[in-house]
Every structure is written in structure tokens, then in C-alpha cells.
Design a protein around this motif. Sequence first.
Motif, short mmCIF file in Angstrom:
data_model
loop_
_atom_site.label_atom_id
_atom_site.label_comp_id
_atom_site.label_asym_id
_atom_site.label_seq_id
_atom_site.Cartn_x
_atom_site.Cartn_y
_atom_site.Cartn_z
N GLY A 274 0.83 -1.21 0.00
CA GLY A 274 0.00 0.00 0.00
C GLY A 274 0.86 1.26 0.00
N GLU A 275 1.94 1.24 0.79
CA GLU A 275 2.82 2.41 0.84
C GLU A 275 3.55 2.62 -0.49
OE1 GLU A 275 3.74 2.24 5.66
OE2 GLU A 275 5.04 1.16 4.24
N LEU A 276 3.97 1.50 -1.09
CA LEU A 276 4.65 1.61 -2.38
C LEU A 276 3.72 2.22 -3.43
CD1 LEU A 276 6.45 -1.88 -2.43
CD2 LEU A 276 7.48 0.34 -1.97
N ILE A 277 2.44 1.82 -3.37
CA ILE A 277 1.47 2.37 -4.32
C ILE A 277 1.31 3.88 -4.10
CG2 ILE A 277 -0.98 2.37 -4.99
CD1 ILE A 277 -0.96 -0.67 -4.39
N LYS A 278 1.31 4.30 -2.82
CA LYS A 278 1.21 5.74 -2.53
C LYS A 278 2.40 6.50 -3.10
CE LYS A 278 -1.81 5.80 1.45
NZ LYS A 278 -1.78 5.42 2.87
N ILE A 279 3.59 5.89 -3.00
CA ILE A 279 4.78 6.55 -3.56
C ILE A 279 4.62 6.71 -5.07
CG2 ILE A 279 7.27 6.32 -3.98
CD1 ILE A 279 7.49 4.95 -1.25
N LEU A 280 4.12 5.66 -5.72
CA LEU A 280 3.93 5.73 -7.17
C LEU A 280 2.90 6.80 -7.56
CD1 LEU A 280 3.95 2.01 -8.33
CD2 LEU A 280 5.72 3.74 -8.68
#
Length: 391
Positions: A274-280
Amino acid sequence: MERPERECKNFCGEPVEYEPHKFSDGFVYYLPRNLDKTIHNCPFVLDMDDQDEFDDLIIQAVDDPESVYYEDIDAMEQQEICQDNLFLWSIMLDEIHQYDNNGISLTIEDLINTQNLISNWTGPFFMGNCHGVYENITPTNRGYQLEILGWKYQIIGKYDDAKKCYELQHEISEELELLGVIHKLNKKIDKLEKYFNLKNSIVGNVSQDEIEKIIKKTELKLRKFITTLYSGKFERVWDRLPKIKESILERQENAKSSMINVNEINELDNSTLGELIKILKMSNPKKRVDKDHCNICEKSWKNNSLVYYEKIQKEIFCKDKICFIKQGGLIKDIPWDFVTSLTRINNLRNMISHDKNYDKKQIQHEFNEIRFTCAKVNLHMDDLLNIFNNV
Ligand SMILES: [Zn+2]
Ligand SMILES: [Zn+2]
Ligand SMILES: [Zn+2]
């Protein structure tokens, strides 16, 4: 119907040969070539600049017939033949248009019949009366019939046919814009073929155990991918997403006691999907804002258009990418469907871990779908890495 083989359909008097080009739906385009194999750029077909002069001439002929030279009247008659031919083309293009706008309102046979009728004459390459209707959508914006047809094929997903149109047009008129679009279409065609092969190579049901492993692997690869995307430097990311940095650090602290080599910590270790998606998502910051111009570069746009937008200490925004970057904006050009796929994967993972009462049959279907989505995402990451490495 018989087509005379060696005569220009516009009656310009030049002998020509019609070279057939067949499309996947049965339509045949006849490209007129001179006998020396060069393309027959019919002298009776006006280009865009001549068109205006010609319109003036018509007005003049109506006002004061005596003032128009005999050759011009001759040209006008010839032009009428061309205009009729052009008109048939515009009807055909309109019918394809209805086909894609209203679903299947016309049968393919209808289309082919219309098209065959049209292809009994070979049109010139320029389509004066359609220019205004198809403004700003084709590569050169010059109203060439073939590029309008190409665009039609493109929006109904017939990329091979579209490419063929642009290739033919490029042979005729050689604009570089056409090559640009052909290049993009090639990439699209490659990608679709890869997805198609992928879908066919993945068969059978995937178990929950397997899908969890697949998702884990995708997550690990995504961490590496984002690390490459930011060349391992995350300061500007954490400026924008301080809470995520905090959460990751917290998890790293907790994990430290069990780790053998503390020095090998990567900044994104212990990040969640989920955090990686937010970064993207943060890496492609677009927003509709109640503004219509940029104070820095003075470019303007329609109010409430989608523009690059960030607010860290102060708001920065612009429609222009370069200007936005110059103002300190952060962009990494992440395709939106890539983020959407990842979100879907993450949703499934959350569902497996939180909700145990799901419908067995439905979840099996979703497992299989997500296996394909993961494969697609992995392929996508490889492609994007290739692009970044080549820049
Ligand atoms: Zn001709
Ligand atoms: Zn125009
Ligand atoms: Zn600007």
C-alpha cells in the motif's frame, strides 16, 4: 465492378497503376502509382493552401464569370470530380465513426460493402472537406484521408491496420509526425502481443498459497523497481510523504533485533505494498485546479483542466511538464494502468488477510485474475526499467 487499370480516376490523363492494400476487415485501399513506381501525386488534387485559393476562385467565378481564365474553369471542373471522390470518402469515414461510437450499429459486411464501393475509385491523398471535422486528432493534422482512416482504426483497437495507414501516408508525404505515431503503435502492438501470449500461457487454478507467494514476489520486485526509479535517493519522496517514512523506520527498528546484518538495510525494506502504491501515485502528481494559466511560463489552459500540481510548502502547478519540474515538482511518469493493477493486487491481499468468509467460487476466479495481473505488472516493470535505462 470493373476498374480501369491504367487511368487516373481523377481523369488527369496520366497512366497509373493501382496497388491494392488489404486491411483486416476486408477494406482494400488502392494506392495510385505512376508507371515508374513512384506515387502518383495527382496534379488535380489541391493541397491545403491551394484549397483557399480555389475557394476564392469559385466566389470570383460567381461574381464575374468573364474574369476567370479558361484554364481555371477547366481546373474547376476537374476539381469537382475530385470533390465528389472526397465526399465518398467522408461518408465512409463517418460510417466507421458510427460503428465505434454506437457499438455495432453497422455490420462489418455493411462496412466492407461501403468500402468496396469507395475503393472503386482511388482517392487523392488529401481530404479537404474533412479537415475541419477531424481537427487536431491525426498526426500531421493535414486532413489526409489515410491518416483519418488510421485514427479510426486506432480508436477501435485495430492497431495493425492503423499502422498500415500511417506507413502508407508516410511513404506518400513523409512527415516525421507519422513516424512518431508508428513508433508508438509498434510499442502498443508488442505489448498487446506479450499480454496475449502471457494470458494463454497461464492456465488452471491457482491456490491461495501460490497466489500469496506470487504477490510477495511482485512486492519485492516493486521495491527494487522504485529504488531504481529514484536511484536510491528518497529525500524528495520523504519530504512529500513523511508519515510513510516514519512507519517504515518504526518497522525497521522492530525488525532489527532479528536481523543478522544491519548494514544491508535498504530504505524501502519493510514498506508495505500500500505504501509503495502511494509513492507511485505521488510520482505522477496531477490535479484539476481552479486556475487557467501559469505565472512562471505564462502558458494558459482551460480552467479546471488536469495539470501537474503539488503543494509542499507552497502550491506549484503548470500544464507544462518541464516548467513544473523547474519549479521543483517531482514527476516520474508512471502509467496509470500500472498503478491501478497494483491497487487491485493489494485489495485482494487485504481481503485474504481480513475477510475469511468469501465466496469460494468467486475468490478462485479473482485468484486466477490476480495471477495474470501480477504477471502483467512484472512485465510492465521490466519494460519501464528498459526505458529508464535507455534514457
Ligand atoms: Zn491523376
Ligand atoms: Zn484547420
Ligand atoms: Zn509554467
